[in-house]
Design an enzyme around this catalytic site. Structure first.
Site, PDB file in Angstrom:
ATOM      1  N   PHE A 179       0.966  -1.226  -0.184  1.00  0.00           N
ATOM      2  CA  PHE A 179      -0.034  -0.119   0.094  1.00  0.00           C
ATOM      3  C   PHE A 179       0.815   1.145   0.017  1.00  0.00           C
ATOM      4  O   PHE A 179       2.025   1.061   0.364  1.00  0.00           O
ATOM      5  CB  PHE A 179      -0.923  -0.103   1.322  1.00  0.00           C
ATOM      6  CG  PHE A 179      -0.168   0.042   2.398  1.00  0.00           C
ATOM      7  CD1 PHE A 179      -0.093   1.509   3.243  1.00  0.00           C
ATOM      8  CD2 PHE A 179       0.360  -1.023   3.362  1.00  0.00           C
ATOM      9  CE1 PHE A 179       0.551   1.633   4.331  1.00  0.00           C
ATOM     10  CE2 PHE A 179       0.911  -0.779   4.544  1.00  0.00           C
ATOM     11  CZ  PHE A 179       1.020   0.405   4.990  1.00  0.00           C
ATOM     12  N   CYS A 180       0.331   2.504  -0.566  1.00  0.00           N
ATOM     13  CA  CYS A 180       0.906   3.613  -0.544  1.00  0.00           C
ATOM     14  C   CYS A 180      -0.240   4.756  -0.195  1.00  0.00           C
ATOM     15  O   CYS A 180      -1.440   4.223   0.037  1.00  0.00           O
ATOM     16  CB  CYS A 180       1.722   3.719  -1.788  1.00  0.00           C
ATOM     17  SG  CYS A 180       0.804   3.886  -3.097  1.00  0.00           S
ATOM     18  N   THR A 181       0.146   5.914  -0.432  1.00  0.00           N
ATOM     19  CA  THR A 181      -1.004   7.154  -0.191  1.00  0.00           C
ATOM     20  C   THR A 181      -2.147   6.966  -1.047  1.00  0.00           C
ATOM     21  O   THR A 181      -3.177   7.014  -0.382  1.00  0.00           O
ATOM     22  CB  THR A 181       0.071   8.343  -0.183  1.00  0.00           C
ATOM     23  OG1 THR A 181       1.073   8.361   0.480  1.00  0.00           O
ATOM     24  CG2 THR A 181      -1.032   9.453   0.191  1.00  0.00           C
TER      25      THR A 181
END
Length: 309
Positions: A179-181
Site C-alpha cells: 500500500f501507499c498514499t
C-alpha cells in the site's frame, strides 16, 4: 461540506503514453492559471501524476478537461476538501517517470497485482500468510501506517528495489500485500515484485486515502495520520487536516510530541534533523525564520514558508 471546506483537492494519476509533453504541459498550465487552480502536475512519457486544489466548480471543469482531452482514458482520482488552499501556485514538471522508481519500463510490465477494495483490506492483511509492506518513505510511515505492516525505512521510493533485493529471502513463498498514499507507487512496486517472481501480490486500490474515505477509522487497522504532499502536511482518519506540522529545516512531518522535544526550534531544527545540522546551518535557519516572522507581521507571505517552494 463545501461551505465549511471551501477548497476542493484532487489527487490523480494515469499510466498512458504521451508524445508531446511540452504541448500538454502548456495546456495544463494555461487552464490552471485561468481558473486559479494551484498544485503540482508531473508529466512523463509513461503518464501523468498530480495534486491540485481550487474552487469546486473550477476543479470539476479541469477534471473534464483531464479525462476528455488530455488523457482520454480511465484516471485514478481521489477528492477531498479543505478550509485552506493546499498549494499557492501551479507547477507542471516534465520528468522521466511520473513517480521515480529507477527501473526502466516497469510501468509497462504486463502482469498486474490483485487490486483489493478498501472494505476487504483489513481482512486480507490480518491473515497469517500475508506479508504487508508499506511502500512509502520512512518519514511518512512514522506518523501513521497499518497495524503489523513492514517499514522498509527508505528515504526515497527509488531505494525500494535495493531494499527488496537485500530482504527478499525473508519473504520467500509468501503472499505480499502493498500500500501507499494514493496507489501510484504500488502500481510500480507490485509489478516489480511480480517480475521478481513473487506469485501472489496484492495492491490496496486507491491507497490509504481511498481506504480512509470509505472505512470507519475507529474499527480499521489504520493507526495515526496520513502524510500528504501539500500544505495540510497530514490528514486524519476522516480526511480532515491532521495535527502534524512540517519542519521547515528538513521538510519532515512532526507530531505534537515532536514539537515539545527540546531539539525542536521552529524553522531551525527538530528531533529528526537536530544532530544532522551544524551551528552554521542552524544560524542560517534562524535568520530565515526571522525574515518569515517579519514578513508575516507586515501581512505578507515569505516565499520560504510555502510548502511547495
Amino acid at each position: 461540506m463545501v461551505e465549511m471546506n471551501k477548497f476542493k483537492i484532487i489527487s490523480f494519476y494515469a499510466f498512458i503514453h504521451f508524445d508531446d509533453l511540452q504541448f500538454i504541459s502548456e495546456i495544463i498550465k494555461n487552464e490552471c492559471k485561468k481558473s486559479k487552480i494551484a498544485g503540482l502536475v508531473i508529466l512523463a512519457k509513461e503518464g501523468i501524476n498530480g495534486t491540485l486544489s481550487g474552487l469546486e466548480n473550477d476543479i470539476d471543469k479541469f477534471k473534464e478537461l483531464l479525462s476528455k482531452k488530455i488523457c482520454k482514458c480511465e484516471i485514478n482520482l481521489k477528492e477531498s476538501f479543505s478550509k485552506i488552499p493546499a498549494f499557492t501556485k501551479i507547477k507542471v514538471k516534465i520528468k522521466n517517470e511520473i513517480v521515480t522508481f529507477g527501473i526502466n519500463n516497469i510501468s509497462s510490465y504486463s502482469k498486474k497485482a490483485h487490486y483489493v477494495e478498501p472494505n476487504e483490506w483489513d481482512n486480507l492483511i490480518s491473515k497469517k500468510d500475508i506479508i504487508t509492506i508499506d511502500t512509502r518513505n520512512d518519514y511518512e510511515v512514522r506518523i501513521g501506517t497499518f497495524k503489523g505492516s513492514i517499514n522498509p525505512k527508505t528515504k526515497s521510493f527509488r531505494e525500494f528495489p535495493d531494499w527488496w533485493i537485500k530482504n527478499k529471502e525473508k519473504f520467500a513463498g509468501k503472499s505480499i500485500a502493498m500500500f501507499c498514499t494514493g496507489g501510484i507507487r504500488c502500481e510500480k512496486s507490485t509489478k516489480y515484485l511480480l517480475k521478481e517472481g513473487v506469485e501472489n501480490v496484492y495492491h490496496l486500490k486507491g491507497g490509504i486515502l481511498n481506504y480512509l474515505k470509505t472505512q470507519e477509522n475507529k474499527k480499521s487497522f489504520w493507526n495515526g495520520e496520513c502524510f500528504v504532499f501539500d500544505q495540510r502536511v497530514s490528514v486524519d482518519g476522516n480526511l480532515n487536516k491532521g495535527k502534524s506540522i512540517l519542519c521547515f529545516a528538513c521538510r519532515e512531518p512532526l507530531e505534537p510530541k515532536d514539537v515539545k522535544n527540546p531539539k525542536y526550534e521552529e524553522g531551525v531544527s527538530c528531533p529528526q534533523c537536530y544532530d544532522r545540522s551544524n551551528d552554521f546551518k542552524k544560524n542560517n535557519f534562524r535568520e530565515r525564520q526571522k525574515q518569515i516572522r517579519l514578513a508575516l507581521e507586515r501581512g505578507e507571505t515569505h516565499l520560504k514558508i510555502l510548502y511547495n517552494e
